[in-house]
Design a protein around this motif. Structure first.
Motif, PDB file in Angstrom:
ATOM      1  N   CYS A   1       0.809   3.987  -2.913  1.00  0.00           N
ATOM      2  CA  CYS A   1       0.337   5.341  -2.585  1.00  0.00           C
ATOM      3  C   CYS A   1       1.401   6.383  -2.888  1.00  0.00           C
ATOM      4  O   CYS A   1       1.077   7.523  -3.267  1.00  0.00           O
ATOM      5  CB  CYS A   1      -0.077   5.414  -1.115  1.00  0.00           C
ATOM      6  SG  CYS A   1      -1.633   4.568  -0.739  1.00  0.00           S
TER       7      CYS A   1
ATOM      8  N   LEU B   1      -5.893   5.014  -4.899  1.00  0.00           N
ATOM      9  CA  LEU B   1      -5.620   3.588  -5.032  1.00  0.00           C
ATOM     10  C   LEU B   1      -6.848   2.836  -4.558  1.00  0.00           C
ATOM     11  O   LEU B   1      -7.346   3.074  -3.449  1.00  0.00           O
ATOM     12  CB  LEU B   1      -4.403   3.192  -4.186  1.00  0.00           C
ATOM     13  CG  LEU B   1      -4.186   1.694  -3.937  1.00  0.00           C
ATOM     14  CD1 LEU B   1      -3.923   0.941  -5.239  1.00  0.00           C
ATOM     15  CD2 LEU B   1      -3.045   1.473  -2.937  1.00  0.00           C
TER      16      LEU B   1
ATOM     17  N   LEU C   1      -7.597   4.299  -0.997  1.00  0.00           N
ATOM     18  CA  LEU C   1      -6.480   4.963  -0.341  1.00  0.00           C
ATOM     19  C   LEU C   1      -6.051   6.175  -1.156  1.00  0.00           C
ATOM     20  O   LEU C   1      -6.102   6.152  -2.394  1.00  0.00           O
ATOM     21  CB  LEU C   1      -5.274   4.028  -0.195  1.00  0.00           C
ATOM     22  CG  LEU C   1      -5.488   2.683   0.500  1.00  0.00           C
ATOM     23  CD1 LEU C   1      -5.806   1.600  -0.527  1.00  0.00           C
ATOM     24  CD2 LEU C   1      -4.244   2.275   1.293  1.00  0.00           C
TER      25      LEU C   1
ATOM     26  N   TRP D   1       0.835  -1.204   0.000  1.00  0.00           N
ATOM     27  CA  TRP D   1       0.000   0.000   0.000  1.00  0.00           C
ATOM     28  C   TRP D   1       0.874   1.260   0.000  1.00  0.00           C
ATOM     29  O   TRP D   1       0.634   2.201  -0.768  1.00  0.00           O
ATOM     30  CB  TRP D   1      -0.893   0.022   1.230  1.00  0.00           C
ATOM     31  CG  TRP D   1      -2.143  -0.785   1.113  1.00  0.00           C
ATOM     32  CD1 TRP D   1      -2.548  -1.552   0.057  1.00  0.00           C
ATOM     33  CD2 TRP D   1      -3.163  -0.907   2.114  1.00  0.00           C
ATOM     34  NE1 TRP D   1      -3.754  -2.145   0.328  1.00  0.00           N
ATOM     35  CE2 TRP D   1      -4.154  -1.767   1.577  1.00  0.00           C
ATOM     36  CE3 TRP D   1      -3.324  -0.384   3.386  1.00  0.00           C
ATOM     37  CZ2 TRP D   1      -5.304  -2.102   2.303  1.00  0.00           C
ATOM     38  CZ3 TRP D   1      -4.460  -0.721   4.111  1.00  0.00           C
ATOM     39  CH2 TRP D   1      -5.443  -1.566   3.557  1.00  0.00           C
ATOM     40  N   GLN D   2       1.874   1.274   0.880  1.00  0.00           N
ATOM     41  CA  GLN D   2       2.731   2.458   0.989  1.00  0.00           C
ATOM     42  C   GLN D   2       3.451   2.714  -0.328  1.00  0.00           C
ATOM     43  O   GLN D   2       3.548   3.862  -0.775  1.00  0.00           O
ATOM     44  CB  GLN D   2       3.732   2.258   2.122  1.00  0.00           C
ATOM     45  CG  GLN D   2       4.600   3.472   2.397  1.00  0.00           C
ATOM     46  CD  GLN D   2       5.498   3.265   3.600  1.00  0.00           C
ATOM     47  OE1 GLN D   2       5.824   2.134   3.981  1.00  0.00           O
ATOM     48  NE2 GLN D   2       5.906   4.349   4.234  1.00  0.00           N
TER      49      GLN D   2
ATOM     50  N   PRO E   1      -2.899   9.512  -1.285  1.00  0.00           N
ATOM     51  CA  PRO E   1      -1.466   9.637  -1.009  1.00  0.00           C
ATOM     52  C   PRO E   1      -1.135   9.552   0.476  1.00  0.00           C
ATOM     53  O   PRO E   1      -0.033   9.148   0.850  1.00  0.00           O
ATOM     54  CB  PRO E   1      -1.137  11.029  -1.568  1.00  0.00           C
ATOM     55  CG  PRO E   1      -2.160  11.271  -2.625  1.00  0.00           C
ATOM     56  CD  PRO E   1      -3.414  10.624  -2.105  1.00  0.00           C
TER      57      PRO E   1
ATOM     58  N   LEU F   1       1.107   7.759  -6.389  1.00  0.00           N
ATOM     59  CA  LEU F   1      -0.089   8.488  -6.798  1.00  0.00           C
ATOM     60  C   LEU F   1       0.191   9.974  -7.019  1.00  0.00           C
ATOM     61  O   LEU F   1       1.092  10.556  -6.408  1.00  0.00           O
ATOM     62  CB  LEU F   1      -1.183   8.343  -5.734  1.00  0.00           C
ATOM     63  CG  LEU F   1      -1.771   6.949  -5.527  1.00  0.00           C
ATOM     64  CD1 LEU F   1      -2.699   6.956  -4.312  1.00  0.00           C
ATOM     65  CD2 LEU F   1      -2.509   6.472  -6.766  1.00  0.00           C
TER      66      LEU F   1
END
Length: 274
Positions: free
Chosen positions: A135, A152, A169, A131-132, A171, A138
């Motif tokens: 993100c 996301l 999600l 995820w990190q 940024p 983005l």
């Protein structure tokens, strides 16, 4: 100057299972909730990450996004080179296919990354890092332009798209969780538990917020049984309306009518240390 992409794509090959219209619920939600953000961008770029063994979902994403953002472009990204080669004949104006993974090999930061049925094969403790990483790719928020930045959307659905749960999600990290279903196929809301994304699926146990939410949803569904005579849609709307008393539901009847409900991530996030 953009950084050089890794020599090898980041990630592992998925099963590649896909079907036409499998992601229609997710796409329609994206178009409804993120369409204005896409329209604000001069050149809105979307990525269909891990589209699978056939390009149908990327083709459909372009069509659905252009219904609300006519300048949108879609890049399908796949870690399996043979899948990219098979998708190349479907390229057209606004649609490209590239070999890659979580590094997202596109020339500029995308305004949307859709990653459906990609993380189910990963371990739960790997999700936060993925995820990190995604993100961070983005498009950034721009308060001066009233932009919250890129989005996301990561989640899971069944093979024909009847049941779907996804996390949205920005940024800054996770924002919301959406539950979506074809209402005629639903016996009770907790049936959606089998489609929880990897970050939540192992947390559907007593003591965890997502378990409490689905328990309360089932109770609200049972209490709304008299509305079933008016159809499953009316029963769903009534049940969700009852949920709003105790849970931070972020959408309204227009989305509930589609068999959806969206809740703030913080209310369902796994308990720390659990």
């Amino acid at each position: 100057m953009t950084s050089r992409a890794p020599a090898r794509p980041v990630g592992t090959v998925t099963r590649g299972t896909t079907n036409p219209n499998r992601l229609r619920r997710m796409d329609r939600w994206i178009a409804a909730t993120h369409g204005a953000e896409l329209r604000r961008a001069a050149e809105p770029l979307a990525v269909d990450l891990g589209y699978g063994a056939a390009p149908w979902t990327a083709v459909e994403l372009l069509r659905r996004l252009r219904s609300v953002a006519p300048r949108a472009r879609v890049v399908g990204v796949e870690i399996e080179p043979a899948r990219v080669a098979a998708a190349k004949p479907y390229e057209r104006e606004g649609l490209d296919f590239r070999h890659g993974g979580f590094e997202i090999p596109v020339p500029r930061r995308p305004h949307l990354v859709r990653a459906a049925n990609v993380l189910r094969q990963y371990d739960e403790d790997e999700v936060a890092a993925v995820w990190q990483r995604l993100c961070a790719r983005l498009a950034p928020a721009d308060p001066a332009a009233a932009s919250r930045g890129g989005l996301l959307v990561e989640g899971t659905c069944d093979e024909i798209g009847r049941r779907h749960v996804w996390v949205a999600l920005g940024p800054e990290g996770p924002r919301t969780v959406t539950f979506a279903t074809r209402l005629g196929s639903l016996e009770r809301p907790s049936d959606l538990a089998e489609r929880l994304p990897k970050a939540l699926i192992h947390r559907n146990v007593p003591g965890e917020p997502v378990h409490a939410f689905l328990r309360d949803f089932d109770r609200a569904w049972a209490a709304a049984a008299p509305y079933a005579s008016y159809g499953a849609r009316q029963r769903w709307i009534r049940a969700v309306r009852e949920l709003t008393a105790d849970w931070p539901v972020t959408d309204g009847p227009a989305r509930w009518r589609q068999g959806e409900v969206t809740v703030r991530w913080g209310a369902l996030a796994p308990r720390a240390g659990a």
